[in-house]
Write an enzyme that holds these catalytic residues in place. Structure first.
Site, PDB file in Angstrom:
ATOM      1  N   HIS A  27       9.692   5.772 -63.934  1.00 53.96           N
ATOM      2  CA  HIS A  27      10.224   6.697 -64.945  1.00 53.96           C
ATOM      3  C   HIS A  27      11.724   6.955 -64.770  1.00 53.96           C
ATOM      4  CE1 HIS A  27       6.045   7.435 -65.959  1.00 53.96           C
ATOM      5  NE2 HIS A  27       6.424   8.198 -66.972  1.00 53.96           N
ATOM      6  N   GLY A  28      12.344   6.361 -63.763  1.00 56.17           N
ATOM      7  CA  GLY A  28      13.790   6.540 -63.561  1.00 56.17           C
ATOM      8  C   GLY A  28      14.153   8.016 -63.428  1.00 56.17           C
ATOM      9  N   THR A  66      -8.585  27.792 -41.413  1.00 53.87           N
ATOM     10  CA  THR A  66      -7.290  27.544 -40.774  1.00 53.87           C
ATOM     11  C   THR A  66      -6.616  28.849 -40.343  1.00 53.87           C
ATOM     12  OG1 THR A  66      -7.062  25.622 -42.223  1.00 53.87           O
ATOM     13  CG2 THR A  66      -5.069  26.388 -41.112  1.00 53.87           C
ATOM     14  N   GLU A  67      -5.989  28.784 -39.153  1.00 52.06           N
ATOM     15  CA  GLU A  67      -5.248  29.938 -38.620  1.00 52.06           C
ATOM     16  C   GLU A  67      -3.852  29.479 -38.212  1.00 52.06           C
ATOM     17  OE1 GLU A  67      -7.353  31.937 -35.500  1.00 52.06           O
ATOM     18  OE2 GLU A  67      -9.163  32.159 -36.734  1.00 52.06           O
ATOM     19  N   GLU A  80      -7.882  19.591 -45.980  1.00 57.29           N
ATOM     20  CA  GLU A  80      -9.268  19.193 -45.626  1.00 57.29           C
ATOM     21  C   GLU A  80      -9.271  18.012 -44.661  1.00 57.29           C
ATOM     22  OE1 GLU A  80     -12.495  19.652 -48.325  1.00 57.29           O
ATOM     23  OE2 GLU A  80     -11.380  21.020 -49.621  1.00 57.29           O
ATOM     24  N   THR A  92      -6.985  28.729 -49.964  1.00 57.28           N
ATOM     25  CA  THR A  92      -7.009  28.496 -51.415  1.00 57.28           C
ATOM     26  C   THR A  92      -7.952  29.475 -52.116  1.00 57.28           C
ATOM     27  OG1 THR A  92      -6.609  26.165 -50.992  1.00 57.28           O
ATOM     28  CG2 THR A  92      -7.422  26.718 -53.179  1.00 57.28           C
TER      29      THR A  92
HETATM   30  C1  LIG Z   1      -1.975  24.189 -50.141  1.00 57.44           C
HETATM   31  C2  LIG Z   1      -2.924  24.260 -48.986  1.00 57.44           C
HETATM   32  C3  LIG Z   1      -4.221  24.716 -49.190  1.00 57.44           C
HETATM   33  C4  LIG Z   1      -5.108  24.847 -48.102  1.00 57.44           C
HETATM   34  N1  LIG Z   1      -6.353  25.395 -48.314  1.00 57.44           N
HETATM   35  C5  LIG Z   1      -7.117  25.717 -47.229  1.00 57.44           C
HETATM   36  C6  LIG Z   1      -8.340  26.468 -47.387  1.00 57.44           C
HETATM   37  O1  LIG Z   1      -8.756  26.810 -48.500  1.00 57.44           O
HETATM   38  N2  LIG Z   1      -9.040  26.810 -46.271  1.00 57.44           N
HETATM   39  C7  LIG Z   1      -8.622  26.475 -45.016  1.00 57.44           C
HETATM   40  O2  LIG Z   1      -9.282  26.840 -44.052  1.00 57.44           O
HETATM   41  N3  LIG Z   1      -7.483  25.729 -44.840  1.00 57.44           N
HETATM   42  C8  LIG Z   1      -6.719  25.370 -45.896  1.00 57.44           C
HETATM   43  N4  LIG Z   1      -5.552  24.648 -45.733  1.00 57.44           N
HETATM   44  C9  LIG Z   1      -5.158  24.264 -44.378  1.00 57.44           C
HETATM   45  C10 LIG Z   1      -5.221  22.755 -44.130  1.00 57.44           C
HETATM   46  O3  LIG Z   1      -6.552  22.334 -44.082  1.00 57.44           O
HETATM   47  C11 LIG Z   1      -4.434  22.506 -42.814  1.00 57.44           C
HETATM   48  O4  LIG Z   1      -3.069  22.708 -43.107  1.00 57.44           O
HETATM   49  C12 LIG Z   1      -4.692  21.127 -42.260  1.00 57.44           C
HETATM   50  O5  LIG Z   1      -6.005  20.999 -41.798  1.00 57.44           O
HETATM   51  C13 LIG Z   1      -3.724  20.802 -41.095  1.00 57.44           C
HETATM   52  O6  LIG Z   1      -3.675  21.824 -40.156  1.00 57.44           O
HETATM   53  P1  LIG Z   1      -2.254  22.393 -39.669  1.00 57.44           P
HETATM   54  O7  LIG Z   1      -1.466  22.730 -40.881  1.00 57.44           O
HETATM   55  O8  LIG Z   1      -2.481  23.466 -38.679  1.00 57.44           O
HETATM   56  O9  LIG Z   1      -1.545  21.160 -38.966  1.00 57.44           O
HETATM   57  P2  LIG Z   1      -1.747  20.697 -37.429  1.00 57.44           P
HETATM   58  O10 LIG Z   1      -3.176  20.621 -37.112  1.00 57.44           O
HETATM   59  O11 LIG Z   1      -0.891  21.553 -36.559  1.00 57.44           O
HETATM   60  O12 LIG Z   1      -1.147  19.229 -37.477  1.00 57.44           O
HETATM   61  C14 LIG Z   1       0.253  18.949 -37.450  1.00 57.44           C
HETATM   62  C15 LIG Z   1       0.401  17.428 -37.398  1.00 57.44           C
HETATM   63  O13 LIG Z   1      -0.124  16.940 -36.149  1.00 57.44           O
HETATM   64  C16 LIG Z   1      -1.103  15.943 -36.394  1.00 57.44           C
HETATM   65  N5  LIG Z   1      -2.132  16.016 -35.347  1.00 57.44           N
HETATM   66  C17 LIG Z   1      -2.815  17.098 -34.918  1.00 57.44           C
HETATM   67  N6  LIG Z   1      -3.660  16.740 -33.934  1.00 57.44           N
HETATM   68  C18 LIG Z   1      -3.511  15.401 -33.746  1.00 57.44           C
HETATM   69  C19 LIG Z   1      -4.115  14.450 -32.876  1.00 57.44           C
HETATM   70  N7  LIG Z   1      -5.060  14.790 -31.996  1.00 57.44           N
HETATM   71  N8  LIG Z   1      -3.713  13.152 -32.963  1.00 57.44           N
HETATM   72  C20 LIG Z   1      -2.760  12.778 -33.858  1.00 57.44           C
HETATM   73  N9  LIG Z   1      -2.152  13.638 -34.713  1.00 57.44           N
HETATM   74  C21 LIG Z   1      -2.538  14.930 -34.655  1.00 57.44           C
HETATM   75  C22 LIG Z   1      -1.660  16.296 -37.774  1.00 57.44           C
HETATM   76  O14 LIG Z   1      -2.300  15.175 -38.358  1.00 57.44           O
HETATM   77  C23 LIG Z   1      -0.399  16.702 -38.501  1.00 57.44           C
HETATM   78  O15 LIG Z   1       0.310  15.562 -38.912  1.00 57.44           O
HETATM   79  C24 LIG Z   1      -4.675  24.476 -46.805  1.00 57.44           C
HETATM   80  C25 LIG Z   1      -3.382  23.985 -46.613  1.00 57.44           C
HETATM   81  C26 LIG Z   1      -2.499  23.914 -47.669  1.00 57.44           C
HETATM   82  C27 LIG Z   1      -1.085  23.473 -47.397  1.00 57.44           C
END
Ligand SMILES: Cc1cc2nc3c(=O)[nH]c(=O)nc-3n(C[C@H](O)[C@H](O)[C@H](O)COP(=O)(O)OP(=O)(O)OC[C@H]3O[C@@H](n4cnc5c(N)ncnc54)[C@H](O)[C@@H]3O)c2cc1C
Length: 386
Positions: free
Chosen positions: A345-346, A131-132, A370, A163
């Site tokens: 649990h209120g 993720t970026e 994921e 993570t």
């Molecule tokens: C605590 C935590 C741990 C994580 N660990 C890792 C890790 O170890 N490695 C790693 O690489 N990533 C990791 N992630 C990243 C995680 O996998 C991403 O946050 C996730 O895949 C969503 O990407 P985004 O946050 O960019 O949201 P976006 O992709 O920007 O999505 C925003 C919203 O738009 C919706 N959306 C996007 N495209 C569409 C579409 N075509 N149609 C309908 N809805 C859509 C999404 O479902 C979401 O509701 C972690 C995230 C968190 C918060």
């Protein structure tokens, strides 16, 4: 485990493993869970205990220091840990399925020998940086680059929400990066970056809503140079390879989610028997008993879904759709059960030291990490031919 689908009974070795991990969760994880959550501290002593039990090596062969088990064994362990503490469960899940598994699946023998023994023993952790800031669900939007120059990859870019990427025992981050273009499309490859490499920085940890005892950082890569041999798998196969890793990982996240959903049931049953209102235990009201019955039904249905996906995966059948279904229903079961358990649990359910309060905060990310709920729906719809 396919035996289970035929007989409804888990083979003895799986039952034994689940019991051992359940005891560990009760005796070692539960007593310190609220404290690590409140202080946002990484539970090194718990991770060391899981390492001693061999949990980080569960699905890997003994020749790489593993326990010689399978992916379903990992899922059972995650379910038991997820009942008690999701932070600990995700640390194991990410360490195995995102940290070590890409090397086991796609690494050459030298890479396996160098990295797997330390990862499967739990002495070191590896993270997976996909993720970026501008590329999450749309992971093909990767902007991090790896330029090949004089026998080295020079990596520049940022990853976020990664993570296990900044603990004292994290030794490796596997990243996806653009390594060129092919037929007018981005060529994405996967590269192993030891965390000691100059130019690599794990920035300060996030202040999260939940999973407070799990380690999550943004990462910066500034002219990070690693040797040519650190390419993991074929050049240009990075995208396809991580999709395989995510498919498997969804079954593991589903198992963790089932644990959370079941943990909420167990806590609620206990509380509904103890807590009295209007002169009798609150569980004597059907409004409460039916809520708990529905919670139990959600956990059971979701468990069946992840067992099915795992059985297909282990017998070599296509499992993409089943993994997406399991992740979808299990993460929703966890979130719905956490909300209902808190209600049962209120006011106490709103106090952070209560396990259900932690599940309430922790479970939301299960519908996001994921692959979001929407991404699972996209995959299921695509498999249905839409
Ligand atoms: C605590 C935590 C741990 C994580 N660990 C890792 C890790 O170890 N490695 C790693 O690489 N990533 C990791 N992630 C990243 C995680 O996998 C991403 O946050 C996730 O895949 C969503 O990407 P985004 O946050 O960019 O949201 P976006 O992709 O920007 O999505 C925003 C919203 O738009 C919706 N959306 C996007 N495209 C569409 C579409 N075509 N149609 C309908 N809805 C859509 C999404 O479902 C979401 O509701 C972690 C995230 C968190 C918060």
């Amino acid at each position: 485990m396919t035996e289970f689908l035929a007989t409804g009974q888990l083979p003895d070795e799986y039952q034994q493993l689940a019991k051992t991990v359940a005891d560990f969760a009760k005796n070692v994880v539960a007593p310190v869970a609220a404290e690590h959550d409140a202080n946002h501290t990484f539970p090194y002593e718990v991770v060391s205990g899981m390492a001693d039990m061999g949990l980080f090596g569960l699905p890997f062969p003994e020749e790489y220091g593993g326990m010689g088990g399978d992916y379903f064994a990992l899922c059972l362990a995650l379910e038991e840990l997820g009942k008690v503490d999701q932070s600990v469960a995700i640390t194991l899940e990410a360490g195995v399925s995102l940290g070590a598994m890409p090397i086991y699946r796609f690494g050459n023998e030298e890479q396996k020998q160098e990295w797997l023994p330390q990862l499967t023993s739990g002495k070191s952790l590896a993270a997976f940086g996909l993720t970026e800031p501008g590329a999450g669900s749309d992971a093909g939007g990767t902007k991090t680059t790896a330029k090949f120059d004089s026998g080295e990859w020079i990596i520049n870019g940022n990853k976020q929400f990664i993570t296990n990427s900044g603990t004292d025992i994290t030794k490796l981050v596997t990243v996806t990066a653009v390594t060129g273009t092919k037929d007018g499309k981005k060529e994405i490859s996967t590269i192993l970056v030891p965390t000691s490499t100059p130019g690599f920085t794990a920035e300060p940890a996030y202040n999260k809503v939940g999973w407070n005892a799990s380690d999550t950082h943004p990462l910066t890569f500034s002219d990070v140079r690693v040797p040519e041999e650190n390419l993991l798998g074929e050049r240009g196969r990075g995208y396809a390879n991580f999709l395989r890793i995510l498919d498997e990982g969804r079954i593991a996240i589903a198992a963790l989610s089932v644990g959370a959903a079941q943990g909420c049931v167990d806590e609620s049953v206990k509380y509904a028997k103890e807590r009295e209102a209007f002169g009798r235990p609150i569980g004597h009201n059907q409004a409460i008993a039916f809520k708990i019955a529905r919670m139990e039904a959600r956990a059971h249905t979701a468990r069946t879904a992840y067992y099915d996906a795992a059985a297909r995966m282990l017998s070599g059948k296509p499992f993409k759709k089943q993994a997406a279904i399991a992740k979808l229903v299990a993460s929703e079961a966890a979130m719905d059960n956490a909300r209902d358990a808190t209600q049962i649990h209120g006011g106490y359910g709103f106090m952070n030291e209560y396990t259900v309060a932690r599940h309430y905060r922790d479970s939301k990310i299960l519908e996001i990490g994921e692959g979001t709920t929407e991404v699972q729906l996209m995959l299921i719809a695509r498999e249905a031919g839409l």
